[in-house]
Design an enzyme around this catalytic site. Structure first.
Site, PDB file in Angstrom:
ATOM      1  N   ARG A  88      48.550  47.091  12.032  1.00  0.00           N
ATOM      2  CA  ARG A  88      48.233  47.977  13.164  1.00  0.00           C
ATOM      3  C   ARG A  88      49.159  49.193  13.207  1.00  0.00           C
ATOM      4  O   ARG A  88      49.574  49.657  14.272  1.00  0.00           O
ATOM      5  CB  ARG A  88      48.290  47.211  14.493  1.00  0.00           C
ATOM      6  CG  ARG A  88      47.097  46.311  14.732  1.00  0.00           C
ATOM      7  CD  ARG A  88      47.237  45.503  16.001  1.00  0.00           C
ATOM      8  NE  ARG A  88      48.189  44.417  15.826  1.00  0.00           N
ATOM      9  CZ  ARG A  88      48.855  43.827  16.810  1.00  0.00           C
ATOM     10  NH1 ARG A  88      48.670  44.220  18.052  1.00  0.00           N
ATOM     11  NH2 ARG A  88      49.694  42.852  16.558  1.00  0.00           N
ATOM     12  N   LYS A 114      48.034  52.243  15.425  1.00  0.00           N
ATOM     13  CA  LYS A 114      48.264  52.024  16.860  1.00  0.00           C
ATOM     14  C   LYS A 114      49.742  52.219  17.197  1.00  0.00           C
ATOM     15  O   LYS A 114      50.103  52.924  18.138  1.00  0.00           O
ATOM     16  CB  LYS A 114      47.827  50.597  17.203  1.00  0.00           C
ATOM     17  CG  LYS A 114      48.139  50.156  18.619  1.00  0.00           C
ATOM     18  CD  LYS A 114      47.862  48.655  18.769  1.00  0.00           C
ATOM     19  CE  LYS A 114      48.257  48.162  20.151  1.00  0.00           C
ATOM     20  NZ  LYS A 114      47.392  48.703  21.212  1.00  0.00           N
ATOM     21  N   ILE A 143      35.657  41.296  41.929  1.00  0.00           N
ATOM     22  CA  ILE A 143      34.855  41.026  40.730  1.00  0.00           C
ATOM     23  C   ILE A 143      35.408  39.878  39.888  1.00  0.00           C
ATOM     24  O   ILE A 143      34.716  39.315  39.052  1.00  0.00           O
ATOM     25  CB  ILE A 143      34.698  42.320  39.898  1.00  0.00           C
ATOM     26  CG1 ILE A 143      34.030  43.408  40.744  1.00  0.00           C
ATOM     27  CG2 ILE A 143      33.887  42.113  38.633  1.00  0.00           C
ATOM     28  CD1 ILE A 143      32.706  43.007  41.380  1.00  0.00           C
ATOM     29  N   GLY A 144      36.647  39.514  40.098  1.00  0.00           N
ATOM     30  CA  GLY A 144      37.137  38.315  39.401  1.00  0.00           C
ATOM     31  C   GLY A 144      38.597  38.336  39.035  1.00  0.00           C
ATOM     32  O   GLY A 144      39.377  37.507  39.478  1.00  0.00           O
ATOM     33  N   SER A 145      39.000  39.306  38.229  1.00  0.00           N
ATOM     34  CA  SER A 145      40.385  39.260  37.767  1.00  0.00           C
ATOM     35  C   SER A 145      41.328  39.939  38.757  1.00  0.00           C
ATOM     36  O   SER A 145      40.939  40.879  39.459  1.00  0.00           O
ATOM     37  CB  SER A 145      40.509  39.918  36.395  1.00  0.00           C
ATOM     38  OG  SER A 145      40.039  41.236  36.428  1.00  0.00           O
ATOM     39  N   GLU A 180      41.536  34.725  37.284  1.00  0.00           N
ATOM     40  CA  GLU A 180      41.392  34.790  35.808  1.00  0.00           C
ATOM     41  C   GLU A 180      42.721  34.933  35.054  1.00  0.00           C
ATOM     42  O   GLU A 180      42.754  35.538  33.978  1.00  0.00           O
ATOM     43  CB  GLU A 180      40.415  35.916  35.409  1.00  0.00           C
ATOM     44  CG  GLU A 180      39.032  35.734  36.015  1.00  0.00           C
ATOM     45  CD  GLU A 180      38.018  36.815  35.619  1.00  0.00           C
ATOM     46  OE1 GLU A 180      38.177  37.456  34.557  1.00  0.00           O
ATOM     47  OE2 GLU A 180      37.043  37.000  36.371  1.00  0.00           O
ATOM     48  N   GLU A 225      24.212  47.899  27.275  1.00  0.00           N
ATOM     49  CA  GLU A 225      24.606  48.442  25.972  1.00  0.00           C
ATOM     50  C   GLU A 225      23.982  47.682  24.812  1.00  0.00           C
ATOM     51  O   GLU A 225      23.934  48.196  23.693  1.00  0.00           O
ATOM     52  CB  GLU A 225      26.127  48.446  25.829  1.00  0.00           C
ATOM     53  CG  GLU A 225      26.690  47.079  25.521  1.00  0.00           C
ATOM     54  CD  GLU A 225      28.199  47.058  25.430  1.00  0.00           C
ATOM     55  OE1 GLU A 225      28.841  47.620  26.324  1.00  0.00           O
ATOM     56  OE2 GLU A 225      28.710  46.477  24.483  1.00  0.00           O
ATOM     57  N   HIS A 255      39.603  51.945  38.006  1.00  0.00           N
ATOM     58  CA  HIS A 255      40.282  52.534  36.846  1.00  0.00           C
ATOM     59  C   HIS A 255      41.307  53.573  37.256  1.00  0.00           C
ATOM     60  O   HIS A 255      42.092  54.032  36.443  1.00  0.00           O
ATOM     61  CB  HIS A 255      39.258  53.136  35.888  1.00  0.00           C
ATOM     62  CG  HIS A 255      38.282  52.108  35.413  1.00  0.00           C
ATOM     63  ND1 HIS A 255      38.631  51.139  34.510  1.00  0.00           N
ATOM     64  CD2 HIS A 255      36.999  51.850  35.762  1.00  0.00           C
ATOM     65  CE1 HIS A 255      37.597  50.340  34.307  1.00  0.00           C
ATOM     66  NE2 HIS A 255      36.595  50.751  35.053  1.00  0.00           N
ATOM     67  N   CYS A 306      34.992  46.877  39.607  1.00  0.00           N
ATOM     68  CA  CYS A 306      35.213  46.021  38.434  1.00  0.00           C
ATOM     69  C   CYS A 306      36.417  45.110  38.710  1.00  0.00           C
ATOM     70  O   CYS A 306      36.995  45.164  39.792  1.00  0.00           O
ATOM     71  CB  CYS A 306      35.436  46.883  37.181  1.00  0.00           C
ATOM     72  SG  CYS A 306      35.201  45.977  35.634  1.00  0.00           S
TER      73      CYS A 306
HETATM   74  N1  GLN Z   1      35.105  39.088  35.880  1.00  0.00           N
HETATM   75  C1  GLN Z   1      35.640  40.068  34.999  1.00  0.00           C
HETATM   76  C2  GLN Z   1      36.913  40.664  35.581  1.00  0.00           C
HETATM   77  O1  GLN Z   1      37.007  40.803  36.749  1.00  0.00           O
HETATM   78  C3  GLN Z   1      34.648  41.175  34.734  1.00  0.00           C
HETATM   79  C4  GLN Z   1      35.183  42.172  33.745  1.00  0.00           C
HETATM   80  C5  GLN Z   1      34.185  43.228  33.325  1.00  0.00           C
HETATM   81  O2  GLN Z   1      33.269  43.564  34.009  1.00  0.00           O
HETATM   82  N2  GLN Z   1      34.362  43.812  32.172  1.00  0.00           N
HETATM   83  O3  GLN Z   1      37.815  41.032  34.875  1.00  0.00           O
HETATM   84 ZN    ZN Z   2      33.140  45.419  35.260  1.00  0.00          ZN
END
Ligand code: GLN
Ligand code: ZN
Length: 699
Positions: A15, A18, A376-378, A429, A550, A638, A670
Site C-alpha cells: 500500500r 496510500k 441508521i445503525g453505527s 455496530e 448501484e 458526512h 446514514c
Molecule cells: N447500518 C450501517 C451503518 O449505520 C449502514 C451503512 C451504510 O449505509 N453504508 O453504518
Molecule cells: Zn447509508
C-alpha cells in the site's frame, strides 16, 4: 499473439501509494519526496507489466484521480500545483465524487463550462518524468464529457475538448494513444451516436495512433466501429459478449484488442471460454487480434501470493496472476470448439408477507409516536474501538476481554440514546469493521483476504470479500450483541443486517455460479438470522441495501433480470410475521426512476439520504404514490457541522408536502461511525429538538 494489459493497480504491494499520499497530507514528507515516491511506485508498476505483457500504456500514474488530472491537463482548472490539485480532490473546495460506471471506484466529477479556455496546458506525463512513451494512457473526450458536470452547450464543449486532445496528440508525435471510452457502451440514441462519430471524425488525423478501448459492456452500434477506423479497437468479451455479434456483422478494419480476461473478478476464466471467443473472432474478422484484459486491472488486489488462505493462493487470481494468465495466452493455439456461451440460470422462490396494510395494523403494538426517531445503525468507531479490535485479532486480548469491551460500548450507546429520547434504538455496530466484511467473515462460502486491498478513491482502500458459492450460516452472526442491547432497554432495538444485494455488490462473485443462486444462498442465511432475532424477542429488523441502486446494469434492457433476483432475494431475507417491522436503508442514490422497485422490496420502513440531493428525491415521490413509511435523512452525517434545528425542520416540512405525516420517520441520513462522539451528541440533540417541535405542531 501479442498480449496487452492496462490499469494495473497503483496501490503497491504494501500500500505504498496510500502511505505516500497520506504522509504528504500529514506534512511528514514534502512535495519533492511525494513526487519521488510516486515515480518509484510507478516504475515498479511498469516493470511488472514488462515482465508479462508486450503492450501496456504509460501515464496511468496520478496524484489522486485520472479524471481530475484531465481537468488540469486541459486547463479547465487553471494553474496546476500540487496544492491546487489536492484542494479540489479533498480540500476546502473538494469536488463531488461519483462511482465510475458500475464499479466501486469513485472518480472526481469535474465541472466543464462552455466559457472555459480549454487547451492542453499541464503536461502530466512530463510532470511524472515520462520520456519517449510508446503508448500513453488517457480517458477519451466523450467519456470525459459524460462523466463531468456540464454548464452550457455540450457540442461546443466537445469541440473545445477535441482541440485540446489534438494539441496533446501533436506534442507526442511518435506515441500511440490508449484512449479509454467506456461511455461508448452506455445506451443511447442514434443522435448521440452521431455525436460520437463527429467527435472522432475530427480526430481522423490521429486514427493510426489510437487504440480505442471500451469495456464493462458491449457497444450497441456497429456503425461506430465501422466508421472510426483507428489502429485498434478494444472490446470487453466478458461483460459484453454481444460484442461478438457486433463485430462479426461488419468485419472491422482496425485491429481487435480482445478483452477475454476478467478484470473485475478474481476467478480464473474458463480456458474453453477464452478459446471459443478467440476462435469466433478469428473466424469473423481478418485483422490482427491482440489479447487483453477486459477493462483495467485496478479493481483487483495486487497478488494472491501474499495470502494465507490456500484456496485463494492456489485457485484465484489477483492483478499479477491476471498478467500471468495473459502471458500464458501468448502461445495459445486456438481450436474449433463447441463450448456453449449460454449461462445456467436459477429462480429464487418468491416469499411474500401479508399486505402492508395488515402489517401496519399488526405493528401498532409498537406504540411509536408520530414522527418516530431513530438512527441508521453505527455509532462512532473511535480509535479505542479500533485498537481493541486490532488487539483482539492479534491475540493480545482474549475473546472474553473483547466481548466485555464491546458490551460496555453497547451499554453506553443504549443509555445515550435513551437520554436523547430516541424511539427506536440501535446497538451501535462496534463489533463490525465494515458492513460487508463482517458478514463475509462469518458465512461459509465467502472468503476474506489478508492483504487484498483495492482503492475505492484517493488513498481510501477496502478489501472486497470473495464469494465462492455454497454459502451457509455456520452459527448466529449478530444475535448476541443485538439481544444484549435489547436486554438493557424497554425501547425496541433494531436487529441490524447487511442485505444480499449489497453483500454481492461489494464482493467478488464466482461467475461460474448464477448470480441468482448466490443471492438465494445469502438471503437464506440472512433469513435464518432473522428467524433467530424473532425467537429472541426482537421486533424491528433493518436490512441495509445501500447498493440497491448501484447494482443496476448499465443497459436498461438488463434491468428486469437484475430486479427480479434482487427483489426476491431481499424479500426472502426479510420474510417475517406481520408483527415484525422490517426496515431498509439505502444511503444516497438516484432513486427517481426506481421508486417502484423500492416499493417492490416490500419493507415497512425505508430510510434514504436526502440532504445532499435537496428536493430531487421529494419530486420523485411526488410522482409516485408511495404508501409506506419513510425516513428521509434530515441531516448530512458526512459533515462535521452540527445541523441547525431550523434547517432540520425545514427539510421535514418540505417533505411533508408530499409524504403524509403518519409515514414520516426522523433520522440522520446514514450511519454515524465516521463521526466523533462530540459531533454526534449535539447533532442528535438538535434532531430531537426538531422532532419535538414538529410533533407538537402536527399532532
Ligand atoms: N447500518 C450501517 C451503518 O449505520 C449502514 C451503512 C451504510 O449505509 N453504508 O453504518
Ligand atoms: Zn447509508
Amino acid at each position: 499473439m501479442l498480449v496487452y494489459a492496462y490499469g494495473f493497480p497503483r496501490l503497491g504491494k504494501e500500500r505504498e501509494y496510500k502511505k505516500t499520499l497520506e504522509a504528504f497530507w500529514d506534512k511528514k514528507i514534502n512535495e519533492k519526496q511525494l513526487i519521488d515516491n510516486l515515480k518509484k511506485i510507478e516504475s515498479e508498476r511498469l516493470s511488472i507489466y514488462q515482465n508479462y505483457v508486450d503492450l501496456y500504456p504509460e501515464g496511468e500514474i496520478t496524484l489522486y484521480d485520472s479524471i481530475l488530472d484531465l481537468g488540469f491537463m486541459f486547463n479547465i482548472y487553471r494553474d496546476f500545483s500540487i496544492e491546487n490539485y489536492y484542494n479540489l480532490a479533498r480540500g476546502e473546495n473538494a469536488l463531488p465524487m461519483k462511482k465510475f460506471f458500475n464499479t466501486n471506484y469513485h472518480y472526481i466529477k469535474i465541472e466543464i463550462s462552455q466559457e472555459d479556455d480549454i487547451k492542453f496546458s499541464w503536461d502530466k506525463y512530463e510532470f511524472f518524468g515520462i520520456k519517449d512513451p510508446k503508448i500513453l494512457y488517457i480517458i477519451g473526450p466523450y467519456t470525459l464529457l459524460k462523466l463531468s458536470k456540464i454548464n452550457g452547450n455540450e457540442e461546443i464543449i466537445l469541440d473545445k475538448l477535441i482541440k485540446a486532445y489534438s494539441q496533446l496528440f501533436e506534442k507526442y508525435k511518435n506515441t500511440i494513444f490508449h484512449i479509454e471510452e467506456p461511455a461508448f457502451v452506455l445506451e443511447y440514441s442514434k443522435d448521440e451516436m452521431n455525436k460520437i462519430l463527429n467527435t472522432y471524425k475530427k480526430l481522423e488525423n490521429y486514427w493510426d495512433r489510437i487504440n480505442l478501448i471500451t469495456y464493462y459492456e458491449s457497444i450497441d452500434h456497429p456503425e461506430l466501429i465501422e466508421n472510426i477506423e483507428v489502429n485498434a479497437w478494444g472490446f470487453d468479451f466478458i461483460r459484453g459478449i454481444k460484442n461478438l455479434d457486433i463485430i462479426s456483422s461488419i468485419n472491422p478494419k482496425s485491429k481487435i484488442i480482445a478483452g477475454v480476461i476478467d478484470s473485475r473478478s478474481v476467478f480464473p476464466k474458463n480456458g474453453e471460454f477464452i478459446n471459443k471467443v478467440l476462435y469466433e473472432i478469428k473466424n469473423k474478422v481478418n485483422n490482427e487480434i491482440i489479447i487483453s484484459s477486459a477493462g483495467g486491472l485496478f479493481l483487483l488486489p495486487i497478488t494472491t501470493k501474499v495470502e494465507k488462505n490456500e484456496y485463494i493462493k492456489n485457485n484465484l487470481r489477483f492483478a499479477i496472476e491476471k498478467l500471468e494468465e495473459l502471458n500464458f495466452l501468448k502461445n495459445l493455439e486456438i481450436n474449433p470448439s463447441n463450448f456453449s456461451l449460454e449461462k445456467e440460470t436459477f429462480e429464487i422462490p418468491e416469499k411474500t408477507r401479508e399486505s402492508y396494510e395488515e402489517r401496519l395494523k399488526a405493528q401498532s403494538y409498537l406504540n411509536l409516536p408520530l414522527f418516530p426517531t431513530t438512527t441508521i445503525g453505527s455509532f462512532p468507531q473511535t480509535p479505542e474501538v479500533r485498537s481493541m479490535r486490532l488487539k483482539y485479532r492479534k491475540g493480545e486480548i482474549s475473546k472474553e476481554e473483547y466481548d466485555k469491551f464491546i458490551k460496555k460500548e453497547i451499554e453506553k450507546t443504549i443509555r445515550f440514546q435513551e437520554e436523547l429520547g430516541l424511539d427506536v434504538l440501535v446497538h451501535g455496530e462496534f463489533e463490525r469493521t465494515d458492513m460487508v466484511e463482517f458478514f463475509a467473515e462469518k458465512l461459509d462460502g465467502i472468503l476474506t483476504t489478508k492483504k487484498g486491498w483495492v482503492i475505492s478513491y484517493g488513498s481510501r482502500v477496502y478489501r472486497p470479500p470473495i464469494i465462492i458459492g455454497n454459502i451457509k450460516r455456520i452459527e448466529p452472526m449478530t444475535i448476541n450483541e443485538i439481544v444484549y442491547a435489547q436486554s438493557l432497554t424497554k425501547k425496541p432495538v433494531k436487529g441490524m443486517l447487511t442485505g444480499p444485494i449489497t453483500i454481492i455488490a461489494w464482493s467478488y462473485v464466482n461467475p461460474e455460479y448464477p448470480i441468482e443462486k448466490i443471492a438465494y444462498e445469502i438471503a437464506s442465511a440472512l433469513q435464518e438470522e432473522v428467524q433467530d432475532y424473532i425467537r429472541n424477542g426482537i421486533k424491528i429488523i433493518q436490512i441495509d441495501e445501500p447498493a440497491f441502486r448501484e447494482m443496476t446494469p448499465i443497459k436498461k434492457r438488463d434491468w428486469d433480470r437484475y430486479f427480479n433476483w434482487a427483489i426476491k432475494a431481499f424479500k426472502l431475507a426479510s420474510y417475517a410475521p406481520k408483527e415484525i417491522q422490517i426496515h431498509t436503508h439505502m444511503c444516497y442514490s438516484e432513486f427517481g426512476d426506481i421508486i417502484d422497485k423500492i416499493d417492490a422490496l416490500d419493507a415497512d420502513v425505508i430510510s434514504i439520504e436526502t440532504t445532499k440531493s435537496k428536493g430531487e428525491l421529494i419530486e420523485a415521490f411526488e410522482k409516485y404514490n408511495y404508501k409506506r413509511q419513510i425516513g428521509l435523512g434530515v441531516y448530512d452525517i458526512h459533515s462535521p457541522k452540527t445541523p441547525k434545528v431550523e434547517d432540520i425542520i425545514e427539510i421535514v416540512e418540505r417533505a411533508l408536502r408530499i409524504i403524509p405525516k403518519e409515514n414520516f420517520w426522523i433520522n440522520p441520513d446514514c450511519g454515524l461511525k465516521t463521526r466523533k462522539w462530540e459531533e454526534v451528541k449535539p447533532s442528535l440533540e438538535n434532531m430531537m429538538k426538531a422532532a419535538y417541535i414538529i410533533r407538537k405542531k402536527y399532532s
